[in-house]
Enzyme design. Structure first.
Site, short mmCIF file in Angstrom:
data_model
loop_
_atom_site.label_atom_id
_atom_site.label_comp_id
_atom_site.label_asym_id
_atom_site.label_seq_id
_atom_site.Cartn_x
_atom_site.Cartn_y
_atom_site.Cartn_z
N SER A 70 3.61 12.11 -0.67
CA SER A 70 2.96 10.81 -0.79
C SER A 70 2.21 10.53 0.50
CB SER A 70 4.00 9.71 -1.06
OG SER A 70 3.36 8.46 -1.27
N CYS A 71 1.08 9.84 0.38
CA CYS A 71 0.29 9.55 1.57
C CYS A 71 -0.65 8.39 1.33
CB CYS A 71 -0.50 10.79 2.01
SG CYS A 71 -1.85 11.23 0.88
#
Length: 401
Positions: A70-71
């Site tokens: 995730s980012c």
């Protein structure tokens, strides 16, 4: 809290958006205003302010092997995709991939008080962090759901706008069913080893693109349509292809050790010039288009020399292969490369010629953008307009120029 810095978040945010606009994104006034307003650093509290507002993605969760799970996406890509989505006040928006919650906050700003935003993620840790950040920044009205994104959110359908902020290999039926007629879907769609941010408009029983941009994203969990295999010892060269393609690494084993045939197109590029359009063209013409990646050892030993080591287009046909390559151009200014193709195997020369033809077609109009039409799986061939079908579990794609 973020690490201390001598520059305020407001100044850094202004610089970030100035960079995005200068690069040709956030062209819409409302998108630019949203990016200048929503405090990105509040959604990545563990990152230094310079990173939060830098020209980079900020990884917020990683797997044990270091792969990003995730980012917060690159600001340039955020602005680009919001331009493609075309949100208007009052829209109902569904987002797949909650991430940090930052994109959902931007969407909420764009929809205004009369709209609604729902964001979905399969990871409860991700949704919990997004929920916390949205509540803390005044966007508590955004609905955050922990769920497999392929299911959508029928309880709040239909949606005027849908956007995926994770890499998508296929388009689930629920997304079609929950979209209004004339609605827009923007997603990083992956096929034939490359990814494009595609803006699709629903026209009856098909989706038709009006914008196609190069991008890269963390892949969506559970979509396993891409295959991989090695065609050189010690995994030095790897192929990536789709489930609908007749590719066998057993048949291709050792093909790179066979005599090579090189075709040079007389087309040159400099260090800052993109040539990914060649790959995109190949996907609509050549059924054997895939991705080739080579380790440094393979290049150093002259086993192969792809145009980009980690990601180069290739053509496969039975036990033969050709891939995009380059060589120093001795007849022009320093820093330029001539593009060409290198083939191996019984049909290697023919494949190299065909790849070379597409280099020339791309060079005749480097800015040409295809139309990508998406049909439900099972649509008969005689109802497909414009070219060769790329088949996935739920949809058929046609890429046409």
């Amino acid at each position: 809290m973020n690490a201390t810095t001598s520059t305020s978040p407001e100044v850094l945010r202004a610089r970030m958006v100035d960079h995005v606009v200068h690069a040709g994104h956030a062209r819409s006034g409302p998108v630019e205003e949203a990016m200048r307003t929503v405090p990105r650093h509040e959604f990545v509290p563990g990152a230094p302010l310079e990173d939060a507002y830098g020209n980079q993605a900020v990884i917020t969760k990683s797997a044990a092997d270091g792969a990003a799970l995730s980012c917060a996406s690159l600001p340039l890509v955020v602005g680009m995709m919001l331009d493609q989505l075309g949100v208007t006040p009052g829209d109902h928006v569904l987002e797949f991939g909650a991430g940090t919650g930052y994109n959902a906050a931007l969407l909420a700003y764009l929809t205004g008080p009369d709209g609604q935003v729902t964001t979905i993620d399969i990871d409860p840790e991700v949704t919990a962090q997004a929920r916390q950040a949205l509540d803390a920044t005044g966007y508590g009205h955004v609905r955050v759901i922990t769920r497999d994104g392929v299911l959508g959110a029928a309880e709040r359908a239909p949606y005027d706008r849908l956007i995926a902020t994770v890499g998508v290999w296929d388009i689930p039926p629920a997304w079609w069913e929950q979209m209004t007629s004339g609605g827009r879907l923007v997603l990083p769609l992956r096929w034939r080893g490359q990814t494009r941010s595609v803006a699709l408009v629903r026209e009856g029983d098909r989706l038709v693109s009006d914008s196609v941009e190069l991008c890269g994203f963390v892949p969506m969990v559970g979509q396993e349509g891409e295959r991989t295999g090695h065609i050189a010892p010690d995994g030095q060269v790897t192929l990536y292809w789709d489930a609908d393609q007749a590719v066998s690494v057993d048949v291709l084993d050792g093909v790179l050790e066979q005599p090579k045939e090189a075709v040079w197109a007389g087309v040159t590029v400099g260090g800052g010039e993109s040539f990914d359009g060649i790959w995109l063209r190949l996907t609509g013409i050549e059924p054997g288009t895939c991705r080739l990646a080579a380790e440094a050892a393979a290049i150093d030993s002259d086993l192969c020399f792809p145009v980009i080591a980690s990601r180069s287009p290739a053509l496969v046909e039975g036990g033969s292969l050709a891939y995009l390559s380059r060589r120093r151009d001795e007849n022009s200014s320093p820093g330029r490369w001539e593009l060409g193709a290198i083939g191996h195997g019984p049909a290697g020369a023919e494949l190299a010629d065909r790849l070379g033809e597409q280099i020339l077609m791309w060079n005749s109009d480097r800015n040409a953008e295809p139309v990508i039409t998406v049909y439900p799986a099972g649509t008969p061939d005689d109802q497909l307009l414009g070219g060769m079908a790329i088949n996935k579990q739920h949809v058929r794609l046609v890429v046409s120029y």
